[in-house]
Design a protein around this motif. Structure first.
Motif, PDB file in Angstrom:
ATOM      1  N   LEU A   1      36.897  53.612  49.416  1.00 49.70           N
ATOM      2  CA  LEU A   1      36.932  52.173  49.168  1.00 49.70           C
ATOM      3  C   LEU A   1      35.781  51.739  48.262  1.00 49.70           C
ATOM      4  CD1 LEU A   1      37.839  50.792  52.705  1.00 49.70           C
ATOM      5  CD2 LEU A   1      39.268  50.730  50.651  1.00 49.70           C
ATOM      6  N   LEU A   2      34.611  52.302  48.489  1.00 53.80           N
ATOM      7  CA  LEU A   2      33.472  51.959  47.626  1.00 53.80           C
ATOM      8  C   LEU A   2      33.719  52.433  46.188  1.00 53.80           C
ATOM      9  CD1 LEU A   2      30.409  52.718  49.935  1.00 53.80           C
ATOM     10  CD2 LEU A   2      31.246  50.494  49.172  1.00 53.80           C
ATOM     11  N   GLN A   3      34.293  53.618  46.039  1.00 54.41           N
ATOM     12  CA  GLN A   3      34.590  54.128  44.700  1.00 54.41           C
ATOM     13  C   GLN A   3      35.625  53.238  44.015  1.00 54.41           C
ATOM     14  OE1 GLN A   3      33.054  56.432  43.014  1.00 54.41           O
ATOM     15  NE2 GLN A   3      34.363  56.164  41.246  1.00 54.41           N
ATOM     16  N   GLU A   4      36.625  52.828  44.778  1.00 54.43           N
ATOM     17  CA  GLU A   4      37.647  51.936  44.236  1.00 54.43           C
ATOM     18  C   GLU A   4      37.037  50.598  43.815  1.00 54.43           C
ATOM     19  OE1 GLU A   4      41.637  49.673  45.833  1.00 54.43           O
ATOM     20  OE2 GLU A   4      41.096  51.600  46.709  1.00 54.43           O
ATOM     21  N   ALA A   5      36.117  50.097  44.644  1.00 56.67           N
ATOM     22  CA  ALA A   5      35.447  48.840  44.289  1.00 56.67           C
ATOM     23  C   ALA A   5      34.626  49.005  43.016  1.00 56.67           C
ATOM     24  CB  ALA A   5      34.555  48.386  45.443  1.00 56.67           C
ATOM     25  N   ARG A   6      33.985  50.148  42.874  1.00 52.48           N
ATOM     26  CA  ARG A   6      33.206  50.391  41.639  1.00 52.48           C
ATOM     27  C   ARG A   6      34.125  50.456  40.415  1.00 52.48           C
ATOM     28  NH1 ARG A   6      30.241  54.619  44.971  1.00 52.48           N
ATOM     29  NH2 ARG A   6      28.436  53.485  45.759  1.00 52.48           N
ATOM     30  N   GLU A   7      35.288  51.103  40.601  1.00 53.62           N
ATOM     31  CA  GLU A   7      36.228  51.195  39.485  1.00 53.62           C
ATOM     32  C   GLU A   7      36.758  49.811  39.113  1.00 53.62           C
ATOM     33  OE1 GLU A   7      39.172  53.948  40.810  1.00 53.62           O
ATOM     34  OE2 GLU A   7      37.845  55.681  40.590  1.00 53.62           O
ATOM     35  N   LYS A   8      37.057  49.014  40.140  1.00 56.62           N
ATOM     36  CA  LYS A   8      37.517  47.657  39.867  1.00 56.62           C
ATOM     37  C   LYS A   8      36.429  46.849  39.182  1.00 56.62           C
ATOM     38  CE  LYS A   8      41.029  47.077  43.436  1.00 56.62           C
ATOM     39  NZ  LYS A   8      41.446  46.288  44.614  1.00 56.62           N
ATOM     40  N   GLN A   9      35.195  47.058  39.625  1.00 58.80           N
ATOM     41  CA  GLN A   9      34.076  46.354  39.000  1.00 58.80           C
ATOM     42  C   GLN A   9      33.988  46.733  37.527  1.00 58.80           C
ATOM     43  OE1 GLN A   9      30.231  47.460  40.486  1.00 58.80           O
ATOM     44  NE2 GLN A   9      29.192  45.799  39.458  1.00 58.80           N
ATOM     45  N   ALA A  10      34.098  48.025  37.244  1.00 57.79           N
ATOM     46  CA  ALA A  10      34.026  48.468  35.850  1.00 57.79           C
ATOM     47  C   ALA A  10      35.185  47.895  35.040  1.00 57.79           C
ATOM     48  CB  ALA A  10      34.034  49.987  35.786  1.00 57.79           C
ATOM     49  N   GLU A  11      36.368  47.872  35.653  1.00 57.72           N
ATOM     50  CA  GLU A  11      37.542  47.335  34.964  1.00 57.72           C
ATOM     51  C   GLU A  11      37.389  45.836  34.700  1.00 57.72           C
ATOM     52  OE1 GLU A  11      42.153  46.547  36.162  1.00 57.72           O
ATOM     53  OE2 GLU A  11      41.310  48.512  36.684  1.00 57.72           O
ATOM     54  N   ILE A  12      36.914  45.116  35.713  1.00 57.78           N
ATOM     55  CA  ILE A  12      36.729  43.669  35.554  1.00 57.78           C
ATOM     56  C   ILE A  12      35.656  43.382  34.500  1.00 57.78           C
ATOM     57  CG2 ILE A  12      35.902  41.598  36.735  1.00 57.78           C
ATOM     58  CD1 ILE A  12      37.316  42.640  39.263  1.00 57.78           C
ATOM     59  N   LEU A  13      34.587  44.156  34.542  1.00 57.62           N
ATOM     60  CA  LEU A  13      33.538  43.961  33.529  1.00 57.62           C
ATOM     61  C   LEU A  13      34.055  44.286  32.131  1.00 57.62           C
ATOM     62  CD1 LEU A  13      30.420  45.395  35.397  1.00 57.62           C
ATOM     63  CD2 LEU A  13      30.901  42.992  34.854  1.00 57.62           C
ATOM     64  N   LYS A  14      34.903  45.292  32.040  1.00 56.27           N
ATOM     65  CA  LYS A  14      35.474  45.665  30.746  1.00 56.27           C
ATOM     66  C   LYS A  14      36.379  44.545  30.225  1.00 56.27           C
ATOM     67  CE  LYS A  14      37.934  49.527  28.633  1.00 56.27           C
ATOM     68  NZ  LYS A  14      38.603  50.809  28.911  1.00 56.27           N
ATOM     69  N   GLU A  15      37.205  43.993  31.133  1.00 57.87           N
ATOM     70  CA  GLU A  15      38.075  42.886  30.744  1.00 57.87           C
ATOM     71  C   GLU A  15      37.256  41.656  30.337  1.00 57.87           C
ATOM     72  OE1 GLU A  15      40.731  42.164  33.974  1.00 57.87           O
ATOM     73  OE2 GLU A  15      41.708  44.120  33.785  1.00 57.87           O
ATOM     74  N   ALA A  16      36.194  41.419  31.084  1.00 59.68           N
ATOM     75  CA  ALA A  16      35.343  40.271  30.758  1.00 59.68           C
ATOM     76  C   ALA A  16      34.690  40.450  29.391  1.00 59.68           C
ATOM     77  CB  ALA A  16      34.282  40.080  31.834  1.00 59.68           C
ATOM     78  N   LYS A  17      34.304  41.680  29.091  1.00 58.98           N
ATOM     79  CA  LYS A  17      33.683  41.945  27.784  1.00 58.98           C
ATOM     80  C   LYS A  17      34.695  41.738  26.659  1.00 58.98           C
ATOM     81  CE  LYS A  17      30.516  43.603  25.029  1.00 58.98           C
ATOM     82  NZ  LYS A  17      29.512  42.707  24.505  1.00 58.98           N
ATOM     83  N   ALA A  18      35.936  42.200  26.878  1.00 64.39           N
ATOM     84  CA  ALA A  18      36.971  42.017  25.848  1.00 64.39           C
ATOM     85  C   ALA A  18      37.262  40.535  25.638  1.00 64.39           C
ATOM     86  CB  ALA A  18      38.246  42.759  26.246  1.00 64.39           C
ATOM     87  N   THR A  19      37.318  39.797  26.727  1.00 64.96           N
ATOM     88  CA  THR A  19      37.539  38.356  26.633  1.00 64.96           C
ATOM     89  C   THR A  19      36.383  37.689  25.888  1.00 64.96           C
ATOM     90  OG1 THR A  19      38.744  38.407  28.725  1.00 64.96           O
ATOM     91  CG2 THR A  19      37.968  36.274  27.987  1.00 64.96           C
ATOM     92  N   HIS A  20      35.208  38.132  26.211  1.00 68.97           N
ATOM     93  CA  HIS A  20      34.013  37.582  25.564  1.00 68.97           C
ATOM     94  C   HIS A  20      34.049  37.812  24.063  1.00 68.97           C
ATOM     95  CE1 HIS A  20      29.778  37.899  24.188  1.00 68.97           C
ATOM     96  NE2 HIS A  20      29.649  36.789  24.910  1.00 68.97           N
TER      97      HIS A  20
END
Length: 165
Positions: free
Chosen positions: A68-87
């Protein structure tokens, strides 16, 4: 009469009494003792098996928590990546609006990630605490002294384990 060399009569009656006592013990005493020892051995074996199963469950829960922690980290990386693309896309249109939106998305993403992480940790701690309480309860119950209480304990623990699965 001497203690070192007893008379034949004394020796005969001592032998007869010894054989009678041995016969009574052989018929009534030893089977009960052997049965009790075997029951105790079975109880200890089953308790060890249950402890082993509890340890395996705890290990599985820890693995699930890590996943679950690994999945949360992956989601965090994905969300940060999406936020960067949006930015980056917003910066091309209007630099000031893009900065505000990106900061807002990052804050929301971090809040969501922290929330999910805290929720996963709370769930893991709850499950570990529950297993710890069950293990402690089983250890305390092992201290029961009579056979009836032990048999009732075994039956109840088996029911608890089968219901818990």
């Amino acid at each position: 009469m001497s203690l070192i060399t007893p008379d034949f009569g004394l020796f005969f009656w001592m032998a007869v009494v010894f054989l009678v006592v041995l016969g009574i013990l052989w018929k009534f005493g030893f089977p009960v003792i052997v049965k009790m020892v075997n029951e105790r051995k079975e109880y200890i074996d089953s308790s060890l098996q249950k402890a082993h199963e509890a340890t395996e469950k705890l290990a599985n829960i820890q693995k699930e928590g890590e996943a679950l922690l690994q999945e949360a980290r992956e989601k965090q990386a994905e969300i940060l990546k999406e936020a960067k693309a949006t930015h980056d896309s917003i910066v091309a249109k209007a630099e000031t609006d893009a900065r505000e939106r990106a900061n807002k998305l990052l804050a929301e993403a971090k809040t969501q990630i922290e929330s999910e992480k805290a929720s996963a940790i709370r769930e893991i701690r709850s499950q570990v605490a529950e297993l710890s309480v069950q293990i402690a309860e089983k250890v305390v119950r092992q201290n029961l002294s009579n056979d009836n209480a032990q048999m009732e304990l075994i039956d109840k623990l088996l029911d608890d384990v089968s219901v818990g699965k």
